[in-house]
Design an enzyme around this catalytic site. Structure first.
Site, short mmCIF file in Angstrom:
data_model
loop_
_atom_site.label_atom_id
_atom_site.label_comp_id
_atom_site.label_asym_id
_atom_site.label_seq_id
_atom_site.Cartn_x
_atom_site.Cartn_y
_atom_site.Cartn_z
N ARG A 85 0.85 -1.20 0.00
CA ARG A 85 0.00 0.00 0.00
C ARG A 85 0.88 1.25 0.00
O ARG A 85 0.58 2.21 -0.70
CB ARG A 85 -0.96 -0.02 1.20
CG ARG A 85 -2.07 1.01 1.09
CD ARG A 85 -1.66 2.36 1.63
NE ARG A 85 -1.14 2.23 2.96
CZ ARG A 85 -0.20 3.01 3.45
NH1 ARG A 85 0.35 3.97 2.74
NH2 ARG A 85 0.23 2.82 4.68
N PHE A 124 8.34 10.32 -3.96
CA PHE A 124 8.09 11.68 -3.46
C PHE A 124 9.16 12.05 -2.44
O PHE A 124 9.27 11.40 -1.39
CB PHE A 124 6.71 11.66 -2.79
CG PHE A 124 6.20 12.95 -2.26
CD1 PHE A 124 5.63 13.90 -3.11
CD2 PHE A 124 6.24 13.22 -0.90
CE1 PHE A 124 5.11 15.09 -2.61
CE2 PHE A 124 5.73 14.41 -0.39
CZ PHE A 124 5.16 15.35 -1.25
N SER A 159 10.21 6.62 0.65
CA SER A 159 9.72 5.31 0.22
C SER A 159 10.07 5.09 -1.24
O SER A 159 9.92 6.02 -2.06
CB SER A 159 8.20 5.23 0.41
OG SER A 159 7.87 5.53 1.75
N ALA A 341 0.83 -14.77 24.18
CA ALA A 341 2.26 -14.94 23.86
C ALA A 341 2.47 -15.27 22.39
O ALA A 341 3.46 -14.83 21.79
CB ALA A 341 2.86 -16.04 24.73
N GLU A 364 3.28 11.28 6.47
CA GLU A 364 2.20 12.08 5.87
C GLU A 364 1.42 12.85 6.93
O GLU A 364 0.19 12.91 6.91
CB GLU A 364 1.29 11.19 5.01
CG GLU A 364 2.12 10.45 3.95
CD GLU A 364 1.43 10.27 2.64
OE1 GLU A 364 0.50 11.04 2.35
OE2 GLU A 364 1.83 9.37 1.91
N GLY A 365 2.17 13.46 7.84
CA GLY A 365 1.57 14.23 8.93
C GLY A 365 1.44 13.35 10.14
O GLY A 365 0.70 12.37 10.14
N ARG A 382 -7.56 28.14 10.81
CA ARG A 382 -7.07 27.58 9.56
C ARG A 382 -8.22 27.51 8.56
O ARG A 382 -9.32 27.08 8.92
CB ARG A 382 -6.51 26.17 9.80
CG ARG A 382 -6.12 25.42 8.54
CD ARG A 382 -5.73 23.99 8.87
NE ARG A 382 -4.41 23.92 9.44
CZ ARG A 382 -3.29 23.67 8.76
NH1 ARG A 382 -3.36 23.46 7.46
NH2 ARG A 382 -2.13 23.61 9.37
C1 LIG Z 1 8.45 4.32 6.76
C2 LIG Z 1 8.47 5.77 6.40
C3 LIG Z 1 8.30 6.15 5.09
C4 LIG Z 1 8.36 7.51 4.74
N1 LIG Z 1 8.22 7.87 3.42
C5 LIG Z 1 8.38 9.16 3.05
C6 LIG Z 1 8.36 9.56 1.67
O1 LIG Z 1 8.14 8.72 0.76
N2 LIG Z 1 8.61 10.85 1.34
C7 LIG Z 1 8.86 11.79 2.30
O2 LIG Z 1 9.08 12.95 1.93
N3 LIG Z 1 8.88 11.48 3.63
C8 LIG Z 1 8.65 10.18 4.02
N4 LIG Z 1 8.69 9.82 5.36
C9 LIG Z 1 9.01 10.85 6.34
C10 LIG Z 1 7.81 11.31 7.14
O3 LIG Z 1 6.91 12.02 6.35
C11 LIG Z 1 8.32 12.15 8.33
O4 LIG Z 1 8.98 11.24 9.19
C12 LIG Z 1 7.20 12.87 9.07
O5 LIG Z 1 6.76 13.95 8.30
C13 LIG Z 1 7.64 13.39 10.46
O6 LIG Z 1 8.82 14.10 10.37
P1 LIG Z 1 10.06 13.78 11.34
O7 LIG Z 1 10.28 12.31 11.30
O8 LIG Z 1 11.17 14.66 10.92
O9 LIG Z 1 9.56 14.15 12.78
P2 LIG Z 1 9.58 15.63 13.43
O10 LIG Z 1 8.89 16.58 12.53
O11 LIG Z 1 10.95 15.95 13.85
O12 LIG Z 1 8.68 15.38 14.72
C14 LIG Z 1 9.17 14.73 15.90
C15 LIG Z 1 8.03 14.68 16.92
O13 LIG Z 1 7.66 16.02 17.28
C16 LIG Z 1 6.28 16.21 17.04
N5 LIG Z 1 6.06 17.57 16.54
C17 LIG Z 1 6.69 18.21 15.54
N6 LIG Z 1 6.21 19.44 15.38
C18 LIG Z 1 5.20 19.58 16.28
C19 LIG Z 1 4.28 20.61 16.59
N7 LIG Z 1 4.26 21.77 15.92
N8 LIG Z 1 3.41 20.40 17.60
C20 LIG Z 1 3.37 19.23 18.27
N9 LIG Z 1 4.20 18.21 18.02
C21 LIG Z 1 5.11 18.38 17.03
C22 LIG Z 1 5.91 15.18 15.96
O14 LIG Z 1 4.52 14.90 15.95
C23 LIG Z 1 6.77 14.02 16.39
O15 LIG Z 1 6.12 13.32 17.42
C24 LIG Z 1 8.58 8.49 5.74
C25 LIG Z 1 8.71 8.09 7.08
C26 LIG Z 1 8.65 6.76 7.41
C27 LIG Z 1 8.79 6.37 8.86
#
Ligand SMILES: Cc1cc2nc3c(=O)[nH]c(=O)nc-3n(C[C@H](O)[C@H](O)[C@H](O)COP(=O)(O)OP(=O)(O)OC[C@H]3O[C@@H](n4cnc5c(N)ncnc54)[C@H](O)[C@@H]3O)c2cc1C
Length: 399
Positions: A85, A124, A159, A341, A364-365, A382
């Site tokens: 997916r 992406f 991905s 278990a 994706e958020g 917003r």
């Molecule tokens: C398996 C996998 C596949 C992925 N595939 C893609 C892809 O194809 N393309 C791509 O571009 N990205 C991809 N991502 C990345 C993904 O979109 C990001 O990991 C995601 O947007 C979160 O960003 P970050 O990991 O930098 O966390 P951060 O933004 O650093 O956040 C860390 C923590 O702080 C919290 N936080 C951050 N800002 C706030 C706020 N303003 N208020 C409250 N809490 C906050 C977050 O919710 C989180 O709990 C992938 C990630 C995974 C794990």
């Protein structure tokens, strides 16, 4: 009048994907998950079944079905494994639909058509080592040089990083304008200076490929600028509207898988002289899964309906993504609990469901970002303004 029935075409599509998953994914997924790879011929098979462009109009190489048909594909694929997916989410949701919405006719012919046919794979690239939720913190740059842009920078957690042929890449063309200085580019893997590397040691989606992208003076022709200079942030957010829809639909499929496994086990396992399904606290977990399934499905299909109508639905998509992924995460946790278990070992699939259910709560958020978005919509902080280009409404084929 509201209609909750699937069309005969949608029913047929569901059966096709279900048969494919049962025959070509289920028997092998445990092994693929263990070795961190899957048979790449799966993409060829998905293409043969026309599943790589199910809701892309026929004139651009797709199947021309409606947006809820894409949801059905995602549900059924994630019932098999989140990795497949996820592949459709990035290929169709984040990339192809973005080309359909924002691309020029030339870009659609060159990139969308082969992607919709499944001859080329799209991905992406937004996230960077220091920029996930905070998109405006990206550091990748694109500097105009004659008829080209020169890209430098790095993306991570992408991905299909090592598999895709085409990438939508977001880079600053003017850092001083903050998020209004980000632009979107179509980058081909074969462009000199591009390289990728896999990320190892993931918690879940182990059979799927996730990696890093590197841009070392990658020369991208100006014809590959998607939208206008400075429109990249809006393009990324509109891409996420499509990607999040597919992630939410996939979460519905994961809940289905959790229920299937748990109901079976509830009838098999006996404690205190009766099937564990007879214990009320086990029933509570089953009931919670069923509620999550039905609620999530309604939210997803509502988004599909709005998309079919050509209406902007960022708010509804965010809600569907947040709620469905949280329910799927809870359902997977409950499924492991029901298996006791045995749920803690890979003898049963539920431990994989639990590991797989976590990434969609992050990508994706994150859960937190969607929580904030929903509160901001309700509080009036917003609002969604009209975009220069909209995703086309669904038009049934004339025949
Ligand atoms: C398996 C996998 C596949 C992925 N595939 C893609 C892809 O194809 N393309 C791509 O571009 N990205 C991809 N991502 C990345 C993904 O979109 C990001 O990991 C995601 O947007 C979160 O960003 P970050 O990991 O930098 O966390 P951060 O933004 O650093 O956040 C860390 C923590 O702080 C919290 N936080 C951050 N800002 C706030 C706020 N303003 N208020 C409250 N809490 C906050 C977050 O919710 C989180 O709990 C992938 C990630 C995974 C794990």
């Amino acid at each position: 009048m509201m209609n909750f029935d699937f069309t005969p075409e949608q029913e047929m599509l569901r059966q096709t994907v279900r048969k494919f998953v049962d025959k070509e994914i289920m028997p092998y997924i445990k092994e693929w998950d263990e070795c961190g790879e899957f048979d790449r011929n799966i993409f060829k098979r998905l293409a043969e079944l026309n599943l790589m462009g199910v809701c892309i109009p026929e004139e651009y190489g797709g199947m021309g079905m409606d947006y809820n048909s894409l949801a059905i594909v995602c549900e059924e694929l994630e019932r098999g494994d989140t990795a497949f997916r996820t592949a459709v989410s990035v290929h169709t949701g984040l990339n192809s639909l973005t080309l359909l919405q924002w691309g020029t006719e030339e870009q659609k012919q060159k990139y969308l058509v082969p992607q919709a046919r499944g001859e080329k794979i799209g991905a992406f690239g937004l996230t960077e080592p220091n920029a996930g939720s905070d998109v405006a913190s990206i550091q990748t740059t694109a500097v105009r040089d004659g008829d080209d842009y020169i890209l430098n920078g790095q993306k991570t957690w992408i991905s299909l990083a090592d598999i895709a042929d085409h990438f939508l890449v977001f880079a600053y063309t003017d850092k001083s304008k903050k998020h209004r200085g980000i632009s979107a580019f179509i980058v081909e893997r074969t462009m000199p200076g591009f390289s990728s590397r896999p990320i190892k040691g993931k918690l879940g989606i182990r059979s799927g490929n996730t990696g890093e992208l590197f841009f070392d003076n990658v020369r991208v022709p100006k014809e590959n600028l998607l939208g206008e200079e400075g429109e990249g942030f809006k393009i990324a957010m509109s891409a996420l509207d499509n990607g999040r829809f597919t992630v939410a639909a996939g979460a519905v499929g994961l809940i289905m898988a959790c229920l299937e496994a748990s109901v079976k086990y509830c009838h098999e396992r006996k404690t205190f002289g009766k099937e564990i399904g007879r214990h009320q606290l086990v029933q509570q977990m089953i009931a919670r899964m069923e509620a999550g399934l039905q609620i999530s499905r309604l939210l997803v299909y509502k988004v599909g309906f709005l998309k079919n109508e050509g209406r902007r639905c960022t708010r509804e998509t965010s809600l569907a993504k947040w709620i469905a992924c949280d329910y799927a995460n809870q359902a997977a946790d409950d499924a492991v609990q029901i298996h006791g278990a045995y749920g803690y070992s890979n003898e049963y699939p539920v431990e994989r469901y639990l590991r797989n259910s976590k990434a969609p709560v992050i990508y994706e958020g994150t859960r937190e970002i969607h929580t904030i978005m929903q509160a901001e919509y309700v509080l009036g902080y917003r609002q969604d303004k009209p975009l220069r280009k909209t995703l086309p409404a669904w038009r049934p084929a004339e025949n």
